[in-house]
Enzyme design. Structure first.
Site, short mmCIF file in Angstrom:
data_model
loop_
_atom_site.label_atom_id
_atom_site.label_comp_id
_atom_site.label_asym_id
_atom_site.label_seq_id
_atom_site.Cartn_x
_atom_site.Cartn_y
_atom_site.Cartn_z
N CYS A 65 0.64 -1.31 0.08
CA CYS A 65 0.24 0.08 -0.01
C CYS A 65 0.99 1.28 -0.03
CB CYS A 65 -0.82 -0.09 1.48
SG CYS A 65 -2.08 -1.38 1.20
N ARG A 89 5.44 -0.15 -6.00
CA ARG A 89 5.43 -1.19 -4.84
C ARG A 89 4.57 -2.15 -4.61
NH1 ARG A 89 6.52 2.80 -0.20
NH2 ARG A 89 4.95 1.63 1.17
N TRP A 93 -2.73 -2.99 -1.59
CA TRP A 93 -2.50 -4.20 -1.55
C TRP A 93 -3.10 -5.14 -0.64
CZ3 TRP A 93 0.29 -7.76 1.46
CH2 TRP A 93 0.74 -9.08 0.73
N ASN A 124 -2.18 2.08 5.68
CA ASN A 124 -1.27 1.03 5.25
C ASN A 124 -1.13 0.59 6.61
OD1 ASN A 124 -1.18 2.42 2.94
ND2 ASN A 124 1.09 2.97 3.27
N GLY A 125 -1.06 -0.87 6.78
CA GLY A 125 -0.95 -1.75 7.61
C GLY A 125 -2.05 -2.62 8.09
N GLU A 133 18.31 -17.99 -3.89
CA GLU A 133 18.23 -16.85 -4.74
C GLU A 133 17.69 -17.13 -6.10
OE1 GLU A 133 17.58 -14.13 -3.85
OE2 GLU A 133 18.16 -12.61 -5.53
N LYS A 155 14.16 -16.09 -7.57
CA LYS A 155 13.99 -15.30 -8.80
C LYS A 155 12.93 -15.78 -9.64
CE LYS A 155 14.81 -12.05 -7.41
NZ LYS A 155 15.77 -11.51 -6.41
N GLU A 169 9.44 -15.88 -8.46
CA GLU A 169 8.63 -14.73 -8.25
C GLU A 169 8.33 -13.97 -9.66
OE1 GLU A 169 10.29 -11.35 -5.99
OE2 GLU A 169 12.18 -12.12 -6.55
N HIS A 197 17.82 -37.02 0.60
CA HIS A 197 17.15 -37.20 1.96
C HIS A 197 15.55 -36.71 1.49
CE1 HIS A 197 20.66 -37.95 4.06
NE2 HIS A 197 21.25 -36.89 3.46
N LYS A 226 7.17 -4.18 -3.64
CA LYS A 226 8.55 -3.92 -3.55
C LYS A 226 8.89 -3.80 -2.10
CE LYS A 226 12.68 -2.96 -5.13
NZ LYS A 226 13.37 -4.10 -5.37
O1 M6R Z 1 13.60 -4.28 1.22
P1 M6R Z 1 13.86 -5.50 1.61
O2 M6R Z 1 15.37 -5.99 1.09
O3 M6R Z 1 13.87 -5.68 3.14
O4 M6R Z 1 13.11 -6.60 1.03
C1 M6R Z 1 12.94 -8.04 1.57
C2 M6R Z 1 12.12 -8.94 0.48
O5 M6R Z 1 10.87 -8.50 0.71
C3 M6R Z 1 12.60 -8.79 -0.88
O6 M6R Z 1 14.21 -9.23 -1.14
C4 M6R Z 1 11.88 -9.71 -1.74
O7 M6R Z 1 12.33 -11.08 -1.44
C5 M6R Z 1 12.31 -9.53 -3.19
N1 M6R Z 1 10.97 -9.79 -4.10
C6 M6R Z 1 13.09 -10.53 -3.93
O8 M6R Z 1 13.16 -10.45 -5.27
#
Ligand code: M6R
Length: 606
Positions: free
Chosen positions: A2, A27, A74, A98-99, A478, A482, A485, A501, A601
């Protein structure tokens, strides 16, 4: 997540609010809306979908006024829909939030008994009715305090009022909120980026504070209603950096920016003349630090995991890593001789902030490694190490990850040398290697075309796996994050040695598996694990580094070789093909790469 914008001035505010909402689009959100005060009446326009849908709706309904609030939502409580979009309004008040209000059901029960009707499924609507209720009995400031007192949970709020035509009230608990100052007008925003097109003069609210914004003055109050003074900060103007340039997506641009990001960051921390790492004003003596706990979420958590391998290899420090949302609720034994390091690109992630807050309240040593230096996490930490990568707009974190790794490595080297865990010659050699890193990243980026064609298999896959050992294991996590997402393909990262395992059962004919096997001390072991998945039909993409030795293995589907470097820095180089792989897999599917579905974001709710 948000986002909030508010403007009170003498001019018409709708189009400026709309522009700021467009800036907040990065965001991640699912609906948008605006409310203004016009002819003593609150008017709102809101809808599910993007800000351009809102813009079209605003053409049909003129709701201009001199004071207004806007929101991108959001969804948390209630599905994304026109009715659940913010603002939420009664005749007297309109609210953006927001929240999460955790006691909203209880408050709603009470308000229903008092005869209030609810239109939406949101938690926010209770704020509207509570405000209306208290306004019957108290003057505005007291009514706001009463209302805020009734709320449990987190909020950043913006409110406008029918009977107080020139003011916006903002309040903060747990979710960030900023005030901006302009000529003859003042602003409210969930972050400084929302306000940057209008002003570079900003103040931030702290938890528990609220403010009354007029077009010619802003008053700040603490929880008890006592007036407080606020510092006005001047933000740097880096507007150009928010431009996609010739790129189709911010993500593609941000991946390609990485050689420069590395060069800049190394320049910030490494003294060119003395070949020395400068970390100025480090507030503690290294002898007082016995342990390190690294804390973050998502990609930032992965950078913590890589750093654990570095710290353990190069220092005698005990190091552990925690996911912020777990750390904050576990029964922690906080220790004075521990340095708590918080990793966050945005510096606003709710769980990471709460973990920091917990450490601060217990008097622990806290250090933030952030990109946004005006953020809450940076402001509230004892010490900040910026990552200097410039604004990251794509929801998928790329250049910030590399810059986080770099700063963590720089910190490792510095502590290692100060603690005499490495000798001067090794220290200086490693600094020299750091200075070359940008050119190795640049060369590794040239693998683009090959990765583009490999991506076809991944984008069509039902599922895939990423395997690695040692510091390549967090890079496997990682790479999988990527891919999932961005291209919504089910992807798992695993330590290669863990396959037998359980996860080996998932391997079937033709399943793409990425094996990260740089030629380090784990190499032979990882190659054996690779053979085991090949034997079960996996289509293996081997990602390794160039070296004199050949890969001694058969039946590998494809191999990608990143540049040769100091072995500590290999995780940084291995990351690049995985970023590109995720990008091209999503591109082939035509997905919204910079704003993947359901994601935000800056994750400002827990
Ligand atoms: O702003 P931040 O680095 O604290 O954000 C953490 C995660 O939300 C962020 O890294 C998220 O996992 C990304 N979408 C990954 O690409």
């Amino acid at each position: 997540m948000c986002g909030i914008v508010g403007i009170t001035g003498k001019k018409q505010v709708t189009s400026e609010i709309l522009n700021s909402l467009k800036r907040l689009e990065y965001r991640g959100y699912d609906s948008a809306g605006i409310a203004t005060l016009n002819n003593d009446q609150i008017n709102e326009v809101k809808c599910e979908g993007r800000v351009d849908v809102l813009e079209k709706n605003l053409l049909k309904l003129d709701i201009n006024g001199n004071v207004g609030i806007g929101h991108v939502r959001w969804a948390t409580h209630g599905a994304p829909s026109d009715i659940n979009a913010h603002p939420h309004s009664s005749k007297e008040v309109s609210v953006v939030h927001n929240g999460i209000i955790e006691n909203s059901m209880l408050l709603k029960k009470d308000l229903l008994k008092k005869g209030y009707n609810f239109k939406s499924q949101t938690d926010t609507e209770v704020i509207v009715h509570l405000m209306s209720e208290y306004l019957k009995r108290y003057k505005i400031k007291n009514a706001v305090m009463k209302m805020l007192n009734s709320l449990q949970g987190s909020y950043a709020l913006g409110m406008i009022f029918k009977d107080h035509p020139n003011i916006i009230i903002g309040a903060r608990r747990g979710s960030p909120l900023a005030v901006g100052y302009g000529p003859g007008e003042n602003y409210l925003g969930s972050d400084s980026y929302a306000l940057k097109s209008m002003t570079n003069k900003i103040s931030y609210l702290n938890d528990g504070e609220f403010c009354i914004i007029n077009n010619d003055q802003v008053e700040f109050f603490d929880e008890q209603g006592a007036k407080i003074n606020k510092k006005i900060l001047t933000l740097s103007s880096d507007e150009k950096k928010y431009d996609k340039g010739d790129y189709k997506h911010f993500m593609a641009k941000e991946i390609d920016e990485q050689p420069n990001v590395i060069k800049n960051c190394v320049n910030e921390y490494v003294d060119k003349i003395n070949n020395e790492i400068n970390i100025f004003n480090f507030p503690w003596n290294e002898k007082d630090i016995k342990n390190i706990i690294l804390i973050g979420c998502g990609t930032a958590y992965h950078s913590c995991l890589v750093a654990k391998y570095w710290f353990e290899e190069l220092t005698d420090l005990e190091v552990s890593v925690d996911i912020a949302s777990e750390f904050r609720y576990r029964k922690n034994r906080l220790k004075k001789e521990t340095l708590y390091i918080f990793l966050s690109q945005s510096g606003e992630t709710a769980d990471t902030y709460a973990a920091l807050d917990l450490c601060k309240k217990n008097g622990m040593k806290t250090c933030a490694i952030v990109n946004v230096i005006e953020s809450s996490i940076a402001r509230d930490s004892d010490f900040v190490l910026p990552i200097y990568c410039g604004p990251e707009i794509g929801v998928a974190s790329t250049k910030a990850f590399l810059a986080q790794l770099l700063v963590l490595y720089i910190l490792t080297l510095k502590l290692s040398f100060l603690k005499k865990n490495i000798d001067e010659q090794t220290y200086k050699q490693k600094i020299k290697d750091l200075k070359n890193l940008h050119s190795q990243v640049e060369k590794t980026l040239l693998l683009e075309n090959k990765i583009n064609s490999i991506a076809n298999i991944f984008s069509d896959a039902k599922g895939c796996m990423f395997l690695g050992r040692g510091s390549s294991f967090p890079i496997a996590l990682e790479g999988a994050l990527k891919l999932k997402e961005l291209s919504y393909v089910h992807a798992e990262g695993y330590p290669a040695g863990e396959m037998k395992h359980g996860p080996l059962a998932l391997i079937e004919d033709g399943m793409p598996v990425v094996v990260l096997a740089p030629k380090d001390s784990y190499y032979k072991k990882t190659i054996s694990n690779m053979q085991e998945v090949i034997a079960r039909g996996a289509k293996v993409l081997l990602v390794t580094n160039k070296s004199e030795d050949d890969v001694f293995s058969e039946n590998i589907w494809e191999t990608i070789e990143v540049e040769l470097s100091n072995s500590d820095l290999i995780p940084i180089l291995l990351t690049i093909p995985l970023q590109k792989l995720a990008y091209y897999s999503a591109l082939k599917k035509g997905f919204d790469i910079d704003k993947p579905r359901n994601l935000a974001k800056s994750v400002t709710v827990e």
